[in-house]
Design a protein around this motif. Structure first.
Motif, PDB file in Angstrom:
ATOM      1  N   PHE A  56     -12.109  18.901  10.171  1.00 20.69           N
ATOM      2  CA  PHE A  56     -11.798  17.838   9.105  1.00 20.69           C
ATOM      3  C   PHE A  56     -11.406  18.420   7.957  1.00 20.69           C
ATOM      4  O   PHE A  56     -10.251  18.468   7.161  1.00 20.69           O
ATOM      5  CB  PHE A  56     -12.779  17.053   8.927  1.00 20.69           C
ATOM      6  N   ALA A  57     -12.125  19.598   7.323  1.00 20.32           N
ATOM      7  CA  ALA A  57     -11.804  20.250   6.210  1.00 20.32           C
ATOM      8  C   ALA A  57     -10.447  21.110   6.295  1.00 20.32           C
ATOM      9  O   ALA A  57      -9.644  21.175   5.389  1.00 20.32           O
ATOM     10  CB  ALA A  57     -12.874  21.456   5.741  1.00 20.32           C
ATOM     11  N   TRP A  58     -10.354  21.739   7.479  1.00 18.68           N
ATOM     12  CA  TRP A  58      -9.221  22.469   7.792  1.00 18.68           C
ATOM     13  C   TRP A  58      -7.956  21.546   7.942  1.00 18.68           C
ATOM     14  O   TRP A  58      -7.055  22.021   7.655  1.00 18.68           O
ATOM     15  CB  TRP A  58      -9.539  23.330   9.399  1.00 18.68           C
ATOM     16  N   MET A  59      -8.198  20.475   8.388  1.00 15.35           N
ATOM     17  CA  MET A  59      -6.898  19.382   8.293  1.00 15.35           C
ATOM     18  C   MET A  59      -6.513  19.117   7.115  1.00 15.35           C
ATOM     19  O   MET A  59      -5.251  19.196   6.709  1.00 15.35           O
ATOM     20  CB  MET A  59      -7.450  18.088   9.181  1.00 15.35           C
ATOM     21  N   PHE A  60      -7.451  18.884   6.157  1.00 12.32           N
ATOM     22  CA  PHE A  60      -6.802  18.674   4.666  1.00 12.32           C
ATOM     23  C   PHE A  60      -6.355  19.746   3.921  1.00 12.32           C
ATOM     24  O   PHE A  60      -5.867  19.640   2.834  1.00 12.32           O
ATOM     25  CB  PHE A  60      -8.340  17.920   3.979  1.00 12.32           C
ATOM     26  N   ALA A  61      -6.953  20.816   4.466  1.00 11.16           N
ATOM     27  CA  ALA A  61      -6.185  22.133   3.852  1.00 11.16           C
ATOM     28  C   ALA A  61      -5.059  22.560   4.428  1.00 11.16           C
ATOM     29  O   ALA A  61      -4.506  23.878   4.180  1.00 11.16           O
ATOM     30  CB  ALA A  61      -7.399  23.164   3.733  1.00 11.16           C
ATOM     31  N   GLY A  62      -4.443  21.668   5.198  1.00  9.63           N
ATOM     32  CA  GLY A  62      -3.078  22.118   5.919  1.00  9.63           C
ATOM     33  C   GLY A  62      -3.201  22.633   7.237  1.00  9.63           C
ATOM     34  O   GLY A  62      -2.191  23.129   7.884  1.00  9.63           O
ATOM     35  N   ASN A  67      -5.851  19.784  15.694  1.00  6.55           N
ATOM     36  CA  ASN A  67      -7.253  20.669  15.592  1.00  6.55           C
ATOM     37  C   ASN A  67      -8.400  19.484  15.564  1.00  6.55           C
ATOM     38  O   ASN A  67      -9.388  19.505  16.353  1.00  6.55           O
ATOM     39  CB  ASN A  67      -7.426  21.740  14.692  1.00  6.55           C
ATOM     40  N   PHE A  68      -8.384  18.660  14.697  1.00  6.59           N
ATOM     41  CA  PHE A  68      -9.317  17.513  14.489  1.00  6.59           C
ATOM     42  C   PHE A  68      -9.277  16.497  15.568  1.00  6.59           C
ATOM     43  O   PHE A  68     -10.443  16.131  16.027  1.00  6.59           O
ATOM     44  CB  PHE A  68      -8.951  16.632  12.990  1.00  6.59           C
ATOM     45  N   GLY A  69      -8.429  16.201  16.176  1.00  2.47           N
ATOM     46  CA  GLY A  69      -8.247  15.197  17.193  1.00  2.47           C
ATOM     47  C   GLY A  69      -8.898  15.991  18.335  1.00  2.47           C
ATOM     48  O   GLY A  69      -9.774  15.113  19.276  1.00  2.47           O
ATOM     49  N   LEU A  70      -8.707  17.358  18.772  1.00  2.00           N
ATOM     50  CA  LEU A  70      -9.321  18.003  19.780  1.00  2.00           C
ATOM     51  C   LEU A  70     -10.844  18.102  19.527  1.00  2.00           C
ATOM     52  O   LEU A  70     -11.404  18.122  20.364  1.00  2.00           O
ATOM     53  CB  LEU A  70      -8.676  19.349  19.942  1.00  2.00           C
ATOM     54  N   ALA A  71     -11.302  18.274  18.272  1.00  2.00           N
ATOM     55  CA  ALA A  71     -12.465  18.313  17.924  1.00  2.00           C
ATOM     56  C   ALA A  71     -13.399  17.371  18.377  1.00  2.00           C
ATOM     57  O   ALA A  71     -14.578  17.181  18.697  1.00  2.00           O
ATOM     58  CB  ALA A  71     -12.659  18.833  16.649  1.00  2.00           C
ATOM     59  N   ILE A  72     -12.719  16.097  18.179  1.00  2.00           N
ATOM     60  CA  ILE A  72     -13.496  14.767  18.490  1.00  2.00           C
ATOM     61  C   ILE A  72     -13.403  14.581  19.938  1.00  2.00           C
ATOM     62  O   ILE A  72     -14.656  14.242  20.431  1.00  2.00           O
ATOM     63  CB  ILE A  72     -12.506  13.497  18.162  1.00  2.00           C
ATOM     64  N   ILE A  73     -12.551  15.457  20.741  1.00  2.00           N
ATOM     65  CA  ILE A  73     -12.605  14.815  22.144  1.00  2.00           C
ATOM     66  C   ILE A  73     -13.858  16.147  22.549  1.00  2.00           C
ATOM     67  O   ILE A  73     -14.385  15.875  23.520  1.00  2.00           O
ATOM     68  CB  ILE A  73     -11.316  15.408  22.634  1.00  2.00           C
ATOM     69  N   TRP A  74     -13.705  17.158  22.067  1.00  2.00           N
ATOM     70  CA  TRP A  74     -14.776  18.385  22.364  1.00  2.00           C
ATOM     71  C   TRP A  74     -16.356  17.370  22.196  1.00  2.00           C
ATOM     72  O   TRP A  74     -17.034  17.705  23.118  1.00  2.00           O
ATOM     73  CB  TRP A  74     -14.713  19.286  21.576  1.00  2.00           C
ATOM     74  N   LEU A  75     -16.343  16.922  21.122  1.00  2.00           N
ATOM     75  CA  LEU A  75     -17.776  16.164  20.829  1.00  2.00           C
ATOM     76  C   LEU A  75     -17.924  15.158  21.660  1.00  2.00           C
ATOM     77  O   LEU A  75     -19.266  15.213  22.425  1.00  2.00           O
ATOM     78  CB  LEU A  75     -17.849  15.752  19.346  1.00  2.00           C
ATOM     79  N   LEU A  76     -17.007  14.210  21.934  1.00  2.00           N
ATOM     80  CA  LEU A  76     -17.447  13.125  22.671  1.00  2.00           C
ATOM     81  C   LEU A  76     -17.712  13.379  24.243  1.00  2.00           C
ATOM     82  O   LEU A  76     -18.327  12.746  25.041  1.00  2.00           O
ATOM     83  CB  LEU A  76     -16.256  12.072  22.631  1.00  2.00           C
ATOM     84  N   ILE A 142     -10.468  29.917   0.245  1.00  2.00           N
ATOM     85  CA  ILE A 142     -11.744  30.544   0.638  1.00  2.00           C
ATOM     86  C   ILE A 142     -12.872  29.423   0.828  1.00  2.00           C
ATOM     87  O   ILE A 142     -13.579  29.577   1.632  1.00  2.00           O
ATOM     88  CB  ILE A 142     -12.179  31.108  -0.659  1.00  2.00           C
ATOM     89  N   LEU A 143     -12.800  28.239   0.124  1.00  2.00           N
ATOM     90  CA  LEU A 143     -13.777  27.343   0.396  1.00  2.00           C
ATOM     91  C   LEU A 143     -13.698  26.663   1.419  1.00  2.00           C
ATOM     92  O   LEU A 143     -14.798  26.400   2.336  1.00  2.00           O
ATOM     93  CB  LEU A 143     -13.618  26.176  -0.785  1.00  2.00           C
ATOM     94  N   VAL A 144     -12.504  26.307   2.178  1.00  2.00           N
ATOM     95  CA  VAL A 144     -12.480  25.750   3.494  1.00  2.00           C
ATOM     96  C   VAL A 144     -12.887  26.684   4.511  1.00  2.00           C
ATOM     97  O   VAL A 144     -13.539  26.560   5.595  1.00  2.00           O
ATOM     98  CB  VAL A 144     -10.976  25.259   3.804  1.00  2.00           C
ATOM     99  N   ALA A 145     -12.270  28.110   4.326  1.00  2.00           N
ATOM    100  CA  ALA A 145     -12.795  28.957   5.290  1.00  2.00           C
ATOM    101  C   ALA A 145     -14.170  29.058   5.313  1.00  2.00           C
ATOM    102  O   ALA A 145     -14.731  29.498   6.488  1.00  2.00           O
ATOM    103  CB  ALA A 145     -12.018  30.496   4.790  1.00  2.00           C
ATOM    104  N   LEU A 146     -14.906  29.191   4.140  1.00  4.11           N
ATOM    105  CA  LEU A 146     -16.510  29.316   4.304  1.00  4.11           C
ATOM    106  C   LEU A 146     -17.059  28.036   5.052  1.00  4.11           C
ATOM    107  O   LEU A 146     -18.078  28.258   5.773  1.00  4.11           O
ATOM    108  CB  LEU A 146     -17.098  29.202   2.856  1.00  4.11           C
ATOM    109  N   ILE A 147     -16.477  26.821   4.950  1.00  4.28           N
ATOM    110  CA  ILE A 147     -16.915  25.535   5.631  1.00  4.28           C
ATOM    111  C   ILE A 147     -16.628  25.997   7.114  1.00  4.28           C
ATOM    112  O   ILE A 147     -17.730  25.547   7.974  1.00  4.28           O
ATOM    113  CB  ILE A 147     -16.287  24.401   5.142  1.00  4.28           C
ATOM    114  N   MET A 148     -15.505  26.520   7.680  1.00  6.61           N
ATOM    115  CA  MET A 148     -15.115  26.884   9.043  1.00  6.61           C
ATOM    116  C   MET A 148     -16.121  27.900   9.426  1.00  6.61           C
ATOM    117  O   MET A 148     -16.092  27.929  10.635  1.00  6.61           O
ATOM    118  CB  MET A 148     -13.697  27.053   9.198  1.00  6.61           C
ATOM    119  N   LEU A 149     -16.573  28.855   8.608  1.00  2.00           N
ATOM    120  CA  LEU A 149     -17.430  29.870   8.963  1.00  2.00           C
ATOM    121  C   LEU A 149     -18.873  29.368   9.727  1.00  2.00           C
ATOM    122  O   LEU A 149     -19.453  30.051  10.318  1.00  2.00           O
ATOM    123  CB  LEU A 149     -17.500  30.894   8.069  1.00  2.00           C
TER     124      LEU A 149
END
Length: 226
Positions: A56-62, A67-76, A142-149
């Motif tokens: 979600f953070a990755w999506m808003f950072a461009g 990726n966000f849609g597939l992440a939902i599928i992974w989870l559900l 860097i902030l989004v990358a840290l969240i993704m980390l």
């Protein structure tokens, strides 16, 4: 038959639990490992949820909406599927010492290990915050990358623990005399469906055979008359 108690759903949800789960019914020598596999399943599910936040953070950072849609599928999809496809088989395998369920677990869990490794790698466009996606984003935000980390480290931990668990359970299973032929025998006889019923049937058959032998031995014998 025990009433299903898992998942423990709140009363306001109009759904009922689908499975019965009680670690006290697992033999003591297998109970600790069974609980560890359950905690591994929880960790994997939490990692998929954290990955959703990272995407979600990755999506808003461009990073794109894919990726966000597939992440939902992974989870559900993978949260319930992993419980049904590999945790339930190992739970039943530990409970009844079933070679068939052990083989079902090994077959699915090897795929789970492979998926966890792919998730930790983090191929862009696959809906996961793995190492490739995270490290490449440090030069952009860097902030989004840290969240993704965070999910990246969690995926790596899940992959390592999954491989370790697979190795230990396989060694324990082979050390106890388990084999593919034993699993095939269970499949042929149908013992994997209901071990309690099969055991009762075997005991009844043995009892009938013993009774027949005793009856034969106690029947009067006559010498042949010429």
């Amino acid at each position: 038959m025990a009433e299903p108690n898992f998942p423990p759903l709140p009363g306001f949800i109009p759904l009922k639990p689908c499975f019965y789960q009680d670690f006290e019914e697992i033999p003591e020598q297998n109970r600790t490992m069974c609980k560890r596999m359950y905690h591994l399943w929880i960790m994997n599910s939490v990692t998929l949820a954290v990955n959703l936040v990272g995407c979600f953070a990755w999506m808003f950072a461009g990073g794109g909406v894919t990726n966000f849609g597939l992440a939902i599928i992974w989870l559900l999809m993978f949260t319930p599927c992993s419980y049904v496809c590999w945790f339930r088989p190992i739970y039943k395998a530990f409970k009844t010492d079933s070679s068939f369920n052990f083989m079902a677990f090994f077959f699915v869990f090897m795929a789970q290990v492979g998926i966890s490794i792919i998730q930790s790698i983090g191929i862009p466009g696959w809906g996961v915050c793995g190492w490739l996606a995270t490290l490449s984003y440090f030069s952009y935000n860097i902030l989004v990358a840290l969240i993704m980390l965070v999910p990246t480290l969690m995926f790596t931990g899940v992959a390592a623990l999954s491989f370790l668990a697979l190795t230990r359970i396989h060694n324990s299973y082979r050390g106890s005399g388990g084999s593919m032929s034993k699993a095939q025998e269970e499949w042929t006889t149908g013992a994997w469906k209901n071990p309690q019923v099969q055991a009762a049937a075997q005991q009844a058959a043995m009892g009938a055979a013993m009774g027949g032998m005793q009856e034969h031995q106690s029947s009067p014998q006559y010498d042949n008359q010429v």
